[in-house]
Write an enzyme that holds these catalytic residues in place. Structure first.
Site, PDB file in Angstrom:
ATOM      1  N   SER A  90     105.413 109.423 -12.094  1.00  0.00           N
ATOM      2  CA  SER A  90     106.101 110.703 -11.917  1.00  0.00           C
ATOM      3  C   SER A  90     107.265 110.769 -12.874  1.00  0.00           C
ATOM      4  O   SER A  90     107.818 109.730 -13.274  1.00  0.00           O
ATOM      5  CB  SER A  90     106.611 110.837 -10.484  1.00  0.00           C
ATOM      6  OG  SER A  90     107.491 111.924 -10.344  1.00  0.00           O
ATOM      7  N   GLY A 147      95.183 117.652  -3.199  1.00  0.00           N
ATOM      8  CA  GLY A 147      96.224 117.546  -4.223  1.00  0.00           C
ATOM      9  C   GLY A 147      95.734 117.101  -5.584  1.00  0.00           C
ATOM     10  O   GLY A 147      94.617 117.402  -6.010  1.00  0.00           O
ATOM     11  N   ILE A 148      96.582 116.355  -6.271  1.00  0.00           N
ATOM     12  CA  ILE A 148      96.268 115.877  -7.615  1.00  0.00           C
ATOM     13  C   ILE A 148      95.040 114.965  -7.589  1.00  0.00           C
ATOM     14  O   ILE A 148      94.187 115.024  -8.474  1.00  0.00           O
ATOM     15  CB  ILE A 148      97.480 115.150  -8.224  1.00  0.00           C
ATOM     16  CG1 ILE A 148      98.618 116.147  -8.512  1.00  0.00           C
ATOM     17  CG2 ILE A 148      97.084 114.424  -9.514  1.00  0.00           C
ATOM     18  CD1 ILE A 148      99.913 115.508  -8.949  1.00  0.00           C
ATOM     19  N   GLY A 149      94.928 114.128  -6.564  1.00  0.00           N
ATOM     20  CA  GLY A 149      93.776 113.229  -6.475  1.00  0.00           C
ATOM     21  C   GLY A 149      92.468 113.980  -6.383  1.00  0.00           C
ATOM     22  O   GLY A 149      91.484 113.628  -7.044  1.00  0.00           O
ATOM     23  N   THR A 194      91.886 106.991  -5.751  1.00  0.00           N
ATOM     24  CA  THR A 194      92.497 106.741  -4.447  1.00  0.00           C
ATOM     25  C   THR A 194      93.264 107.974  -3.985  1.00  0.00           C
ATOM     26  O   THR A 194      93.812 108.725  -4.781  1.00  0.00           O
ATOM     27  CB  THR A 194      93.442 105.530  -4.500  1.00  0.00           C
ATOM     28  OG1 THR A 194      94.562 105.814  -5.349  1.00  0.00           O
ATOM     29  CG2 THR A 194      92.716 104.298  -5.035  1.00  0.00           C
ATOM     30  N   GLY A 195      93.286 108.175  -2.666  1.00  0.00           N
ATOM     31  CA  GLY A 195      93.991 109.321  -2.117  1.00  0.00           C
ATOM     32  C   GLY A 195      93.504 110.636  -2.687  1.00  0.00           C
ATOM     33  O   GLY A 195      94.293 111.452  -3.156  1.00  0.00           O
ATOM     34  N   SER A 196      92.187 110.861  -2.618  1.00  0.00           N
ATOM     35  CA  SER A 196      91.601 111.990  -3.357  1.00  0.00           C
ATOM     36  C   SER A 196      91.043 113.097  -2.472  1.00  0.00           C
ATOM     37  O   SER A 196      90.195 113.870  -2.902  1.00  0.00           O
ATOM     38  CB  SER A 196      90.508 111.473  -4.289  1.00  0.00           C
ATOM     39  OG  SER A 196      89.646 110.564  -3.654  1.00  0.00           O
ATOM     40  N   THR A 197      91.516 113.201  -1.240  1.00  0.00           N
ATOM     41  CA  THR A 197      91.012 114.268  -0.374  1.00  0.00           C
ATOM     42  C   THR A 197      91.727 115.600  -0.614  1.00  0.00           C
ATOM     43  O   THR A 197      91.256 116.638  -0.160  1.00  0.00           O
ATOM     44  CB  THR A 197      91.150 113.896   1.111  1.00  0.00           C
ATOM     45  OG1 THR A 197      92.531 113.625   1.412  1.00  0.00           O
ATOM     46  CG2 THR A 197      90.306 112.666   1.437  1.00  0.00           C
ATOM     47  N   TYR A 218     111.640 106.831  -3.392  1.00  0.00           N
ATOM     48  CA  TYR A 218     110.428 107.311  -4.056  1.00  0.00           C
ATOM     49  C   TYR A 218     110.502 107.057  -5.555  1.00  0.00           C
ATOM     50  O   TYR A 218     109.550 106.539  -6.158  1.00  0.00           O
ATOM     51  CB  TYR A 218     110.256 108.802  -3.776  1.00  0.00           C
ATOM     52  CG  TYR A 218     109.192 109.489  -4.605  1.00  0.00           C
ATOM     53  CD1 TYR A 218     107.847 109.338  -4.296  1.00  0.00           C
ATOM     54  CD2 TYR A 218     109.536 110.308  -5.686  1.00  0.00           C
ATOM     55  CE1 TYR A 218     106.875 109.975  -5.046  1.00  0.00           C
ATOM     56  CE2 TYR A 218     108.564 110.943  -6.431  1.00  0.00           C
ATOM     57  CZ  TYR A 218     107.238 110.773  -6.117  1.00  0.00           C
ATOM     58  OH  TYR A 218     106.278 111.404  -6.865  1.00  0.00           O
TER      59      TYR A 218
END
Length: 263
Positions: free
Chosen positions: A141, A18-20, A13-16, A154
């Protein structure tokens, strides 16, 4: 060690970016068919193209859906009804004083950082249990342990992911499905670079600015620098591997030694 995930389908998920994105690239390089996710179709297609340039022959599927809502998760799951590996990477962050953080902001952070992971795990774990094999990884995190005063909202969501990960690992006991959390420290993702863009205007390299940032806000860092997205992804890929079959219910730190404990 050769990690071979051929025949496995992985959702990140959220892989466009950064870390993803780095996790998706790493899993694809190990032979998994990887589902790339982002809110915008253009971003998804761009991410797929950039991974294919680095991993020729990568098996990639793109699904544009906003997983910060129940409707977005339902839409995604309709398009990808099952997977073998789930990396719950989607998350947002940003500094804001506790007394200026309204209910709506708390709700947004919980919807994106926590409830997306709840909904996706609830959807995909039953098939993994039936198959007697599966991997679920939550991107928590070090801020889930070392709560930052400048973004308490956060930190709280990242602590929640640790509880969710540990609880689901116990719920999946004896099924062949492992559930773990990975805890990055400061990482040179696009989001962090954007947060540091003012300092980058000084002409210093991103690595230099990252080092100064770490030593200012996390002086307990042992590596005394920010990690790369690939360094975090390496831990995620291993945790998703067949070789990691005895690792479950764990909080795996890639924090550069920031959290000052031996446990």
């Amino acid at each position: 060690m050769k990690i071979d995930l051929s025949g496995k389908t992985a959702v990140v998920t959220g892989s466009t970016k950064g870390i993803g994105w780095a996790c998706a690239k790493g899993l694809a390089a190990c032979g998994a068919e990887v589902v790339i996710n982002g809110r915008k179709r253009a971003d998804v297609e761009k991410a797929i193209e950039s991974i294919k340039q680095r991993v020729p022959g990568a098996g990639l599927i793109g699904v544009a859906a906003d997983l910060g809502s129940a409707e977005g998760c339902e839409d995604f799951i309709r398009q990808v009804p099952r997977c073998d590996i789930l990396v719950n990477n989607l998350g947002i962050f940003g500094p804001q004083d506790f007394f200026e953080t309204e209910d709506s902001q708390w709700q947004t952070f919980f919807d994106v950082n926590v409830m997306s992971a709840v909904r996706m795990s609830r959807a995909y774990l039953p098939h993994m249990e039936k198959s007697q094999w599966g991997r679920v990884v939550f991107l928590s995190s070090e801020s889930g342990l070392n709560i930052p005063t400048e973004m308490i909202h956060y930190g709280v969501t990242k602590t929640a992911l640790l509880s969710l990960s540990r609880g689901l690992a116990k719920r999946m006991a004896g099924t062949g499905v492992t559930v773990n959390a990975v805890l990055p420290g400061p990482t040179l993702s696009e989001g962090v670079k954007d947060m540091l863009k003012h300092d980058l205007e000084s002409g210093k390299s991103v690595e230099e600015v990252g080092r100064e940032f770490v030593m200012e806000i996390r002086p307990s860092s042992i590596i005394q620098r920010a990690a790369s997205t690939e360094e975090v992804a390496n831990m995620v890929v291993y945790t998703c591997s067949i070789q990691a079959s005895a690792t479950t219910g764990a909080a795996l730190r890639v924090d550069g030694g920031i959290v000052d404990t031996i446990a």
